[in-house]
Design a protein around this motif. Structure first.
Motif: not given
Length: 311
Positions: A78-85
């Motif tokens: 739901h956060k519409r993240l493009a990248r997760l580290v």
């Protein structure tokens, strides 16, 4: 969503980098970058990817870990993240095993293959920080003594210095275990004080919130402080020199040999690492591609400094 595993290594400013992520969390989320770091990953989220001795069947541990990770990934959608580290240096291995086997992360490939499986093959990139071997082992030994380990004798010091192992072996093991996953390598000296630039290098995201480490987190103490801390832990500190400077367990020749091994690692990386990894250097981040042009791939610095090759 890109999933990027930041695997350290230990003693390369990972704690400071993770503190930067926490401090800048809202601004990073605005830029569609999310992160998991040890305050989250070490509370059971990644448990069982590397089987826990005495626990359930390893296959069951992996199944449970994959379910937890999938659930957490669903919560981020739901956060519409493009990248997760995902930043946790223990993914690569444990310092005590390195010291016990006198090798750099002997199970790195096997461990990261398990993490790739746990994330259902969706890892797109791995970020690895490296530093000269003499600095790495000195920092690791200092940390071990602080935690109550006996001061190493001459034989152990000599064995570490003479192992001849470099970071190239670790990188090649990762490349073999992670087909199709990009590996980016960051020299510790370039990025330890600039966590924002490190994050930029591993994500490719521009205009990140500025950050600087004026005081390194978990930096190795000087000898005087080391003696006091170790003595409180019951360590016999008579083998430590009496000085106010930093502890230097390796002799001059030993340190030079280890530095030469590190220069060989950098030379291989700058020459393209046989297509297995990309070297990211601070002074070249703005250029297209992280590796230097062919004219700059000659060994050494190109500034007249004589090569330090030992017979």
């Amino acid at each position: 969503m890109e999933i990027i595993l930041h695997v350290g290594t230990h003693r390369t400013g990972t704690t400071g980098f993770q503190a930067y992520l926490r401090a800048q969390a809202p601004r990073l989320e605005y830029r569609r970058i999310g992160f998991w770091e040890p305050t989250r990953t070490r509370k059971g989220l990644l448990s069982g990817i590397v089987p826990v001795p005495g626990g359930p069947d390893p296959a069951e541990q992996m199944r449970a870990a994959r379910q937890r990770i999938e659930f957490e990934l669903m919560r981020t959608r739901h956060k519409r993240l493009a990248r997760l580290v995902v930043s946790d240096e223990n993914m690569l291995g444990m310092p005590r095993q390195n010291l016990r086997e006198r090798r750099l992360y002997p199970e790195a490939g096997e461990r990261l293959a398990r993490y790739l499986r746990a994330f259902n093959g969706r890892v797109t990139r791995v970020a690895l920080s490296i530093r000269p071997q003499d600095e790495y082992w000195r920092s690791l030994l200092t940390l071990a003594v602080i935690r109550g380990r006996a001061v190493p004798g001459r034989a152990e010091i000599a064995a570490l210095a003479q192992s001849g192992q470099g970071w190239r072996g670790v990188i090649e093991a990762l490349a073999q275990a992670l087909p199709g996953v990009e590996i980016r390598v960051f020299p510790h000296a370039d990025f330890v004080a600039r966590p924002d630039r490190l994050l930029m290098g591993m994500t490719g995201a521009p205009a990140l919130p500025a950050g600087a480490m004026r005081t390194p987190v978990n930096a190795s103490p000087g000898l005087e402080k080391l003696r006091k801390i170790a003595a409180l832990r019951g360590v016999d500190v008579t083998a430590l020199p009496r000085a106010r400077t930093r502890w230097e367990p390796f002799g001059e020749i030993q340190a030079r040999v280890m530095r030469e091994a590190y220069e060989d690692d950098l030379f291989w990386l700058r020459a393209g690492a046989d297509g297995k990894a990309t070297l990211i250097e601070e002074n070249r981040m703005e250029e297209r591609g992280a590796n230097p042009a062919a004219i700059q791939k000659a060994r050494g610095h190109g500034n007249g400094i004589e090569e330090r090759r030992l017979a």
